[in-house]
Scaffold this motif. Structure first.
Motif, mmCIF file in Angstrom:
data_model
loop_
_atom_site.group_PDB
_atom_site.id
_atom_site.type_symbol
_atom_site.label_atom_id
_atom_site.label_comp_id
_atom_site.label_asym_id
_atom_site.label_seq_id
_atom_site.Cartn_x
_atom_site.Cartn_y
_atom_site.Cartn_z
ATOM 1 N N ARG A 1 0.806 -1.219 0.000
ATOM 2 C CA ARG A 1 0.000 0.000 0.000
ATOM 3 C C ARG A 1 0.843 1.275 0.000
ATOM 4 O O ARG A 1 0.323 2.368 0.281
ATOM 5 C CB ARG A 1 -0.985 0.022 1.184
ATOM 6 N N HIS B 1 -2.933 5.375 0.228
ATOM 7 C CA HIS B 1 -3.828 4.395 -0.369
ATOM 8 C C HIS B 1 -4.230 3.333 0.662
ATOM 9 O O HIS B 1 -3.452 2.986 1.554
ATOM 10 C CB HIS B 1 -3.161 3.715 -1.563
ATOM 11 N N LYS B 2 -5.429 2.792 0.487
ATOM 12 C CA LYS B 2 -5.955 1.784 1.410
ATOM 13 C C LYS B 2 -5.975 0.390 0.789
ATOM 14 O O LYS B 2 -6.595 -0.527 1.334
ATOM 15 C CB LYS B 2 -7.371 2.179 1.862
ATOM 16 N N ASP C 1 -8.091 0.632 -3.977
ATOM 17 C CA ASP C 1 -9.098 1.386 -3.228
ATOM 18 C C ASP C 1 -9.976 2.235 -4.141
ATOM 19 O O ASP C 1 -10.678 3.141 -3.671
ATOM 20 C CB ASP C 1 -8.440 2.256 -2.141
#
Length: 928
Positions: free
Chosen positions: A328, A346-347, A368
């Motif tokens: 990530r 970012h997830k 995501d």
């Protein structure tokens, strides 16, 4: 462990029972599943354990087995573990329906209409081939899997004699089947590293103990001597362990790591005053160091991600590299390996990363559903929201239009401020990759529907693709435009790369590139437009010319290569992998040239007198002419048997060849056959020109040497010498042209006048003598033999010295062409000798018998050698069908090699965050 695992369809149960009973009667241990129940997780693991512990995987081919899901899973697991596969046909199948790995093997037919017992013995022969190698493969795999299952507990590593045997097996098994798995290599290398650390602790403990002893003066002098002997022995074992670690890493394609370990061994050698005088230890370490320096292309490793690296991108100014990961994060690195920034926000997995043309912005695409825009320092500028599913692709155009695509089957165009400009209609598949033309007018998309679409975006009214390229048989993972926009390259899960001409009104398929053994996941045109880089699930990256020629394969990653990106000057490549590493490769590094083109062993090589052309003879019945830079000029065809020898005339105008068709042929440089010399009654093994080019001598299995007058148009036999009681394998003229020497299968060397008078017989070799030649001044003769030795003689037959070092038959040995060698490693610039052996190596020797260095690169035995006229180049030909051109100016002493090696890994030692302080200081004492 078992001898055999049988995979079969339950419909073939009766046949398998018969086969099983026959094996049992012969005392063979067989694993076979008789249960006719669905596979539970536990039972599947039981079957997989059975596959892990077997030496041979028998697959019973029938229409039902090739369709069976269970059989397919068993086969895939056997392939994953590099098991020896033996396909047995019980009922006829369509070869096109068979798994490609099985289809490529030799099938054994035991159908109802076949002779069971005759074909069963063929099956037994296949099972028993290379039995020791296969059993070691299985035994080590089981131990490696146990080590892996115990979370790499060092208690399960190899030690002592087990480790030594495993190292020997690993270094000798690279070209054998079944080949070692990556787990094999990792297990053995880690075992050796642990052993090295144990030796280091032993040396330290003994040294500490000796210090205490000296201070307290309580030990007797005899005990002190014993302690000193133990310390020196421990040091020696440590040096050997470091060297073997380097060798194991090298054969496992971890060449950068092999170089680091070779440098470590070299530095230890310099610190050990006793070891520098031990030629065995010194030669071993110099050889590993020289080998690594010759062949390494990887120049740095960027370590910091904790999960797979999905994409890489080089900044337009060439200073920075961006890497995107499943962890990530995106990381920005300086090209020297310094970590500049880590981009967090970012997830989900980050699938793609790209730089704007001015290098000021970075775009990242994520699971995501978003794309984020960052500045060069790693600060978040904006987030692009609009996709309804994971975003897999993002790319900047030259005018900073951002194209994005993903799982929602849309392509969206944005400006750099994050405003959505357009959504392209007509994609109809997930978007896995995007690429712009350099002018920003066209965009290509690739996805999971096997198609490539090309869009003309210069006309805002056009919302559908102008081209749809169909040709791949599986998903298209990546696409890349050439810098001029005329060629589009596509990479696919079907293991191929296709090059398309998209400059006209209708696309044309130019080339299909085959070479990867698993799906091709990444692709990128070099900025110079001359080459293409690809990354694959086969753990490699490959470099190709735009005509489809494979230039180079880059090996070093331990898992799938997900990303490839060029430096702006097209001289370097960065790759990212599932193994979480990022590697930088110097593609402009000069490697030994490998000339590939022959379809069988290269039996002889000859440089032209001016050094500009190389002729090679092969068991494929041809002669090839090459430029000294490795470019193939032409192929001569005319012999009907193996071509055994090739040689330029002294003026370079004529090429002479010998063959197993009993003939000697003369050719001009254009490949026109000038004359065939008929007279020998058996294979003609060798030939030699007199210094004036008027006489030719040929040696044959008919036990004779014929001397031919080839001046003018005569081409007649001047003399036939019945030279030996067995085949004459080699013949050579003296530099003054007044005598010649012969080598024979009768273990003898003989020295003759041209009229056939015997001057001397040389005795000493204990097996077949394969080659013989004079020194440039005519005072010495060097020979090679199946007895694994190279010998130097005076011309009166007196043996001066025997060089022992090769571990298998020595097929060729030659003097360098100059009295004063230009080889940097040669002491006092004296004459040197090169020798070639079935042990896959070329060795260089001093005249006093000192082994200077061993050259490794061939994948099979080496059987022919030739020096360039200036002595700066050595060509070697092998049973691997290849010729290697070695630049001897790159061969060096320990000190010079350490300087070269340390320069190469300088950035790595300085900037890699995972190195211990002692490793970072590895090269501190090396003076450049």
């Amino acid at each position: 462990m078992t001898d055999i695992f049988i995979s079969y369809s339950r419909r073939d149960r009766d046949f398998v029972k018969s086969l099983h009973q026959t094996f049992i009667k012969l005392g063979r241990d067989v694993w076979v599943d008789w249960e006719d129940i669905p596979l539970t997780a536990d039972w599947k693991q039981e079957i997989f354990t059975g596959i892990e512990g077997t030496d041979n995987f028998l697959f019973i081919l029938s229409p039902d087995s090739i369709k069976s899901q269970y059989c397919g899973e068993e086969l895939e697991y056997a392939i994953k573990n590099h098991k020896r596969l033996i396909p047995v046909v019980y009922r006829e199948v369509n070869p096109q329906d068979v798994h490609p790995t099985l289809a490529a093997l030799n099938w054994i037919f035991i159908r109802n209409e076949d002779d069971f017992y005759s074909n069963f013995h063929t099956l037994l022969d296949a099972i028993d081939t290379d039995l020791d190698h296969v059993r070691t493969h299985t035994r080590l795999l089981k131990r490696a899997i146990e080590w892996h299952s115990k979370k790499y507990d060092p208690c399960f590593l190899l030690r002592g004699t087990d480790l030594k045997a495993a190292l020997k097996w690993l270094t000798q098994s690279q070209e054998q089947q079944p080949s070692p798995t990556s787990l094999h290599k990792q297990y053995i290398i880690k075992s050796n590293e642990a052993e090295s650390k144990r030796h280091k602790r032993t040396v330290t403990a003994i040294s500490f103990g000796m210090s205490i002893t000296t201070i307290l003066t309580v030990l007797s002098f005899g005990l002190y001597q014993r302690a000193e002997e133990l310390r020196l022995q421990a040091e020696k074992e440590n040096l050997f362990a470091l060297s073997k670690t380097s060798e194991a890493l090298f054969v496992s394609e971890q060449r950068f790591d092999a170089l680091v370990e070779a440098i470590r061994a070299g530095m230890k050698l310099k610190e050990s005053t006793w070891a520098i005088k031990d030629t065995q230890v010194q030669n071993l370490i110099i050889t590993e160091l020289q080998q690594a320096i010759f062949w390494v292309m990887e120049s740095n490793q960027l370590e910091g991600h904790i999960d797979s690296v999905q994409a890489v991108a080089w900044s337009p100014d060439g200073e920075l590299i961006a890497t995107a990961s499943e962890d990530r994060t995106t990381k920005i690195w300086h090209r020297n390996g310094t970590l500049v920034a880590t981009l967090q926000g970012h997830k989900g997995t980050i699938w793609a990363v790209d730089w704007s043309l001015d290098g000021k912005l970075i775009a990242t695409a994520s699971d995501d559903n978003t794309v984020k825009i960052w500045n060069r320092k790693g600060q978040l500028i904006t987030t692009l929201k609009g996709h309804k599913a994971p975003v897999y692709a993002v790319v900047f155009s030259r005018n900073n239009i951002i194209a994005t695509g993903g799982q929602d089957k849309t392509v969206k165009l944005w400006n750099s401020e994050g405003k959505l400009l357009r959504t392209l209609q007509g994609q109809n598949s997930e978007v896995w990759w995007l690429t712009w033309t350099a002018d920003g007018k066209s965009l290509a998309t690739a996805g999971n529907d096997k198609l490539v679409r090309v869009w003309d975006l210069s006309n805002p009214k056009v919302l559908k693709p102008i081209f749809t390229l169909a040709g791949h048989t599986k998903e298209v993972n990546a696409v890349s435009f050439s810098p001029d926009g005329k060629i589009l390259a596509s990479a696919s899960a079907d293991k191929t790369v296709k090059l398309w001409n998209v400059a006209g009104k209708k696309p044309i398929l130019l080339h299909t590139l085959f070479g990867h053994t698993e799906q091709v996941y990444a692709i990128s045109f070099a900025p110079n437009g001359k080459t293409i880089a690809t990354g694959s699930f086969d753990n490699t990256a490959k470099i190709w010319k735009i005509d489809g020629t494979l230039v180079r394969t880059l090996k070093g990653h331990k898992s799938e290569v997900y990303g490839v990106a060029w430096s702006p000057d097209s001289k370097m490549l960065v790759t990212g992998s599932f193994d979480s590493s990022v590697k930088i490769w110097h593609l402009d590094k000069t490697l030994p040239k490998v000339l590939s083109g022959h379809e069988d062993a290269v039996s002889a090589i000859s440089f032209s007198p001016d050094g500009h052309t190389i002729a090679s003879a092969s068991w494929d019945k041809t002669v090839k002419m090459w430029q000294s830079d490795g470019k193939l000029i032409s192929t001569f065809k005319g012999h009907t048997g193996f071509v055994r020898r090739v040689s330029f005339s002294p003026d370079g105008k004529i090429i002479a060849t010998t063959s197993s068709d009993n003939l000697v042929k003369l050719w001009n440089r254009e490949g026109k056959e000038l004359k065939t010399l008929v007279g020998h009654e058996d294979v003609v093994n060798s030939l030699a020109w007199s210094p004036d080019g008027k006489i030719l001598a040929s040696a044959s299995n008919d036990k004779t040497v014929k001397i031919w007058d080839v001046s003018g148009n005569k081409h007649s036999v001047l003399q036939t010498i019945t030279a030996h009681k067995a085949a004459v394998l080699d013949v050579a003229f003296s530099p003054d042209g007044k005598s010649l020497v012969t080598a024979s299968a009768d273990k003898l060397i003989k020295h003759w006048t041209l009229t056939g008078k015997l001057l001397a017989t040389f005795t000493g070799h204990t097996d077949v003598v394969n080659s013989v030649t004079f020194s440039p001044d005519g005072q010495l003769i060097v020979s090679s033999s199946d007895d694994k030795t190279v010998r130097i003689w005076q011309i009166n037959g007196k043996l001066l010295r025997t060089m022992i070092g090769h571990s298998d038959r020595v097929w060729d040995a030659i003097f360098s062409p100059q009295q004063k060698s230009t080889l940097p490693v040669a002491k006092n610039h004296s004459l040197i000798i090169a020798s070639a052996s079935i042990d896959r190596t070329v060795k260089l020797w001093q005249l006093d018998g000192t082994e200077l260095v061993t050259l490794k690169g061939h994948k099979d035995g080496v059987i022919s050698l030739s020096f360039s006229p200036d002595g700066k180049m050595l060509a070697s030909g092998g049973l691997d069908n290849n010729i290697i051109l070695w630049n001897l100016q790159q061969v060096g002493t320990l000190d010079k090699l350490l300087v070269k090696g340390c320069r190469w890994i300088e950035d790595y030692l300085k900037n890699n965050p995972n190195l211990e302080k002692s490793d970072r200081q590895l090269c501190e004492s090396v003076q450049s």
